[in-house]
Design an enzyme around this catalytic site. Structure first.
Site, short mmCIF file in Angstrom:
data_model
loop_
_atom_site.label_atom_id
_atom_site.label_comp_id
_atom_site.label_asym_id
_atom_site.label_seq_id
_atom_site.Cartn_x
_atom_site.Cartn_y
_atom_site.Cartn_z
CG HIS A 69 -0.29 0.10 2.58
ND1 HIS A 69 0.28 1.24 3.01
CD2 HIS A 69 0.19 -0.87 3.47
CE1 HIS A 69 0.83 0.97 4.11
NE2 HIS A 69 0.88 -0.22 4.49
CB SER A 137 1.24 5.66 -3.82
OG SER A 137 1.29 7.08 -3.58
#
Length: 314
Positions: A69, A137
């Site tokens: 994540h 990201s």
């Protein structure tokens, strides 16, 4: 008379729902998440690495796919697409140190190089020698750094709106940081919807209790995540990912949204230019979180990529 009792029962249910929605948002969100994980066959696990206890979800069978994540969030941002992929792969979704349900020691190093090593320790603790790796990201930055540093441990690489190149300096989060603002760090629960609007073109419609529960969870780590953001902002130059990218040997799929305001789409071309043989997909009318904004498209594109890699190897 029975209509009276029915009306009282209905009112009691309504009051109960209101209490769950507004009075106990974290309890309600937690119970619903547990039901979702159970229905999807996900196990909620813990494992220790040096300095941290790591929380992770796992489901499915087959070759391991580790999904990492991004900044200020947790493994939940990878759950939608993992649910699609668990039919084909063994999906593993860790909370990085400093995030989610994993440990958050105050004085730990949460820079990119440290997180690359934490990821190596996590994979080693799972007794895996080689994995397929995906990152979103900041998680894409860490995953790219990992693939460059440990090429023998990565079979394929999937980077979704990955941070880490100089293009990041032109995103709104870095522009705000230079003004002393931390627009991706949730100071109060009510900040979360605004942060989501910065990140996504297609913001999901969520009930009050879920916004509140997620907002409280994020706000509880505001000071820590400010410090982590400052550390990784310094790592754009200090870690120098662009110098490392040509060392990636794994077949690589790059996915971006053309409306990404946090990591500009120009980064897609930078990664494509520097990673040998990388394949690129630019999604129209999608922001910074393609794996949530276009779940089916992301999953299908990834499975097609894996099939093409398999066919090429055969």
């Amino acid at each position: 008379m029975w209509l009276t009792y029915l009306g009282v029962a209905g009112a009691a249910v309504l009051i109960g729902l209101v209490c769950l929605n507004y009075v106990f948002p974290e309890f309600t969100a937690g119970r619903l998440l547990a039901l979702r994980l159970r229905a999807g066959g996900f196990a909620d696990k813990r494992i220790s690495i040096p300095g941290f206890n790591i929380a992770y979800w796992e489901a499915g069978h087959g070759e391991p796919l580790v999904l990492v994540h991004g900044m200020g969030v947790d493994r939940g941002t990878m759950l939608d697409v993992a649910e699609k992929l668990k039919q084909k792969f063994r999906v593993i979704l860790p909370d990085l140190p400093g995030f989610g349900d994993s440990d958050k020691p105050e004085n730990a190093d949460y820079g990119i190089e440290a997180q690359v090593e934490n990821l190596r320790q996590f994979i080693h603790a799972l007794d895996l020698r080689r994995v397929h790796l995906a990152g979103h990201s900041m998680g894409g930055w860490i995953s790219a750094g990992f693939a460059a540093t440990h090429p023998d441990m990565v079979s394929t690489l999937w980077l979704i709106a990955a941070a880490g190149t100089a293009d990041l300096e032109h995103g709104i989060a870095m522009e705000a940081f230079r003004r002393g603002e931390y627009v991706l760090c949730c100071r109060t629960p009510s900040d979360l919807p605004g942060i989501m609007q910065l990140a996504m073109v297609k913001v999901p419609r969520l009930p009050h209790f879920l916004w509140e529960a997620l907002g409280r969870r994020a706000a509880a780590n505001y000071e820590l995540h400010k410090r982590i953001f400052k550390t990784i902002a310094d790592d754009v130059a200090g870690y120098d990912l662009e110098r490392r990218l040509p060392g990636i040997a794994a077949p690589t799929l790059l996915v971006w949204g053309d409306s990404d305001r946090l990591v500009p789409p120009s980064a897609l071309q930078t990664f494509k230019r520097l990673i040998p043989g990388a394949r690129a997909i630019l999604m129209e009318q999608i922001g910074h979180v393609p794996q949530m904004e276009a779940v089916d498209r992301c999953a299908n594109d990834y499975m097609a990529f894996r099939q093409s890699v398999h066919a090429s190897a055969g």
